[in-house]
Design a protein around this motif. Structure first.
Motif, PDB file in Angstrom:
ATOM      1  N   PHE A  11      21.056  49.492  21.495  1.00  0.00           N
ATOM      2  CA  PHE A  11      22.180  48.562  21.371  1.00  0.00           C
ATOM      3  C   PHE A  11      22.885  48.747  20.028  1.00  0.00           C
ATOM      4  N   PHE A  12      22.129  48.838  18.929  1.00  0.00           N
ATOM      5  CA  PHE A  12      22.730  49.008  17.617  1.00  0.00           C
ATOM      6  C   PHE A  12      23.378  50.384  17.464  1.00  0.00           C
ATOM      7  N   MET A  13      22.808  51.401  18.063  1.00  0.00           N
ATOM      8  CA  MET A  13      23.417  52.726  18.005  1.00  0.00           C
ATOM      9  C   MET A  13      24.737  52.758  18.773  1.00  0.00           C
ATOM     10  N   ALA A  14      24.813  52.051  19.913  1.00  0.00           N
ATOM     11  CA  ALA A  14      26.058  51.983  20.670  1.00  0.00           C
ATOM     12  C   ALA A  14      27.142  51.286  19.860  1.00  0.00           C
ATOM     13  N   PHE A  15      26.781  50.213  19.158  1.00  0.00           N
ATOM     14  CA  PHE A  15      27.763  49.535  18.312  1.00  0.00           C
ATOM     15  C   PHE A  15      28.169  50.395  17.120  1.00  0.00           C
ATOM     16  N   ALA A  16      27.263  51.172  16.592  1.00  0.00           N
ATOM     17  CA  ALA A  16      27.609  52.066  15.483  1.00  0.00           C
ATOM     18  C   ALA A  16      28.628  53.099  15.936  1.00  0.00           C
ATOM     19  N   VAL A  17      28.459  53.650  17.125  1.00  0.00           N
ATOM     20  CA  VAL A  17      29.423  54.620  17.650  1.00  0.00           C
ATOM     21  C   VAL A  17      30.756  53.931  17.926  1.00  0.00           C
ATOM     22  N   LEU A  18      30.703  52.726  18.477  1.00  0.00           N
ATOM     23  CA  LEU A  18      31.932  51.991  18.775  1.00  0.00           C
ATOM     24  C   LEU A  18      32.725  51.703  17.509  1.00  0.00           C
ATOM     25  N   PHE A  19      32.083  51.181  16.479  1.00  0.00           N
ATOM     26  CA  PHE A  19      32.794  50.811  15.266  1.00  0.00           C
ATOM     27  C   PHE A  19      33.187  52.019  14.414  1.00  0.00           C
ATOM     28  N   SER A  20      32.497  53.131  14.546  1.00  0.00           N
ATOM     29  CA  SER A  20      32.903  54.309  13.785  1.00  0.00           C
ATOM     30  C   SER A  20      34.120  54.984  14.400  1.00  0.00           C
ATOM     31  N   THR A  21      34.378  54.766  15.688  1.00  0.00           N
ATOM     32  CA  THR A  21      35.532  55.372  16.344  1.00  0.00           C
ATOM     33  C   THR A  21      36.689  54.398  16.506  1.00  0.00           C
ATOM     34  N   LEU A  22      36.554  53.170  16.064  1.00  0.00           N
ATOM     35  CA  LEU A  22      37.593  52.152  16.213  1.00  0.00           C
ATOM     36  C   LEU A  22      38.682  52.346  15.167  1.00  0.00           C
ATOM     37  N   SER A  23      39.936  52.355  15.607  1.00  0.00           N
ATOM     38  CA  SER A  23      41.072  52.445  14.699  1.00  0.00           C
ATOM     39  C   SER A  23      41.894  51.163  14.833  1.00  0.00           C
ATOM     40  N   PHE A  24      42.435  50.688  13.722  1.00  0.00           N
ATOM     41  CA  PHE A  24      43.292  49.492  13.769  1.00  0.00           C
ATOM     42  C   PHE A  24      44.257  49.519  12.601  1.00  0.00           C
ATOM     43  N   THR A  25      45.288  48.671  12.688  1.00  0.00           N
ATOM     44  CA  THR A  25      46.282  48.587  11.629  1.00  0.00           C
ATOM     45  C   THR A  25      46.239  47.212  10.984  1.00  0.00           C
ATOM     46  N   VAL A  26      46.488  47.181   9.703  1.00  0.00           N
ATOM     47  CA  VAL A  26      46.578  45.928   8.950  1.00  0.00           C
ATOM     48  C   VAL A  26      48.016  45.841   8.451  1.00  0.00           C
ATOM     49  N   GLU A  27      48.752  44.817   8.933  1.00  0.00           N
ATOM     50  CA  GLU A  27      50.143  44.632   8.547  1.00  0.00           C
ATOM     51  C   GLU A  27      50.237  43.470   7.573  1.00  0.00           C
ATOM     52  N   SER A  28      51.008  43.645   6.515  1.00  0.00           N
ATOM     53  CA  SER A  28      51.212  42.597   5.511  1.00  0.00           C
ATOM     54  C   SER A  28      52.703  42.416   5.283  1.00  0.00           C
ATOM     55  N   LYS A  76      30.779  64.888  17.864  1.00  0.00           N
ATOM     56  CA  LYS A  76      30.068  66.134  18.127  1.00  0.00           C
ATOM     57  C   LYS A  76      29.085  65.877  19.253  1.00  0.00           C
ATOM     58  N   LEU A  77      29.294  66.530  20.346  1.00  0.00           N
ATOM     59  CA  LEU A  77      28.407  66.403  21.491  1.00  0.00           C
ATOM     60  C   LEU A  77      27.537  67.643  21.557  1.00  0.00           C
ATOM     61  N   ASN A  78      26.247  67.441  21.452  1.00  0.00           N
ATOM     62  CA  ASN A  78      25.315  68.565  21.531  1.00  0.00           C
ATOM     63  C   ASN A  78      24.962  68.818  22.979  1.00  0.00           C
ATOM     64  N   SER A  79      24.840  70.050  23.312  1.00  0.00           N
ATOM     65  CA  SER A  79      24.447  70.419  24.666  1.00  0.00           C
ATOM     66  C   SER A  79      23.378  71.492  24.593  1.00  0.00           C
TER      67      SER A  79
END
Length: 133
Positions: A11-28, A76-79
């Motif tokens: 579960f924690f590894m899935a969230f780590a992958v999710l948050f490392s690939t998440l992009s967002f903008t901060v507008e001020s 990086k996907l290992n095969s």
């Protein structure tokens, strides 16, 4: 316990992958040097200085600042094709030999499984007074 720990770690590894690939903008939005509003996932609210026709506004007093927080876009996907033949053969041999160590453990026959010891009425060693020294 081991299965629960495995689920929590996954579960924690899935969230780590999710948050490392998440992009967002901060507008001020700034009016002069003063910060009026900051928004992360929505449009920023302006101060209304540029839209009012009755109030004289100095040109260029309001400005919007947009920061892009970019996440990782390449994973990086290992095969198994990345390994050469010797490494694949060694890995397959290891997995087969390690897996065969535990096959049939649940089907072992215990001959004394249903054995019931005789009911002891009195202690024969004490009765005959024969002790090992």
């Amino acid at each position: 316990m081991k299965k629960t720990l495995h689920h929590v770690f996954s579960f924690f590894m899935a969230f780590a992958v999710l948050f490392s690939t998440l992009s967002f903008t901060v507008e001020s939005h700034y009016c002069g040097n003063r910060l009026v509003d900051t928004a992360v996932f929505t449009k920023v609210k302006s101060c209304g200085m540029g839209t009012s026709a009755s109030i004289p506004v100095k040109k260029g007093c309001c400005k919007d600042k947009v920061e892009l927080v970019k996440g990782q876009d390449e994973l990086k996907l290992n095969s198994s094709e990345a390994l050469d033949f010797d490494q694949q053969f060694g890995l397959a041999t290891l997995m087969y030999s390690y897996g065969s160590l535990f096959k049939g453990m649940s089907k072992l026959v215990f001959p004394h499984k249903n054995y019931r010891p005789p009911h002891v009425i009195c202690d024969i060693i004490i009765l005959g007074e024969t002790f090992l020294i």
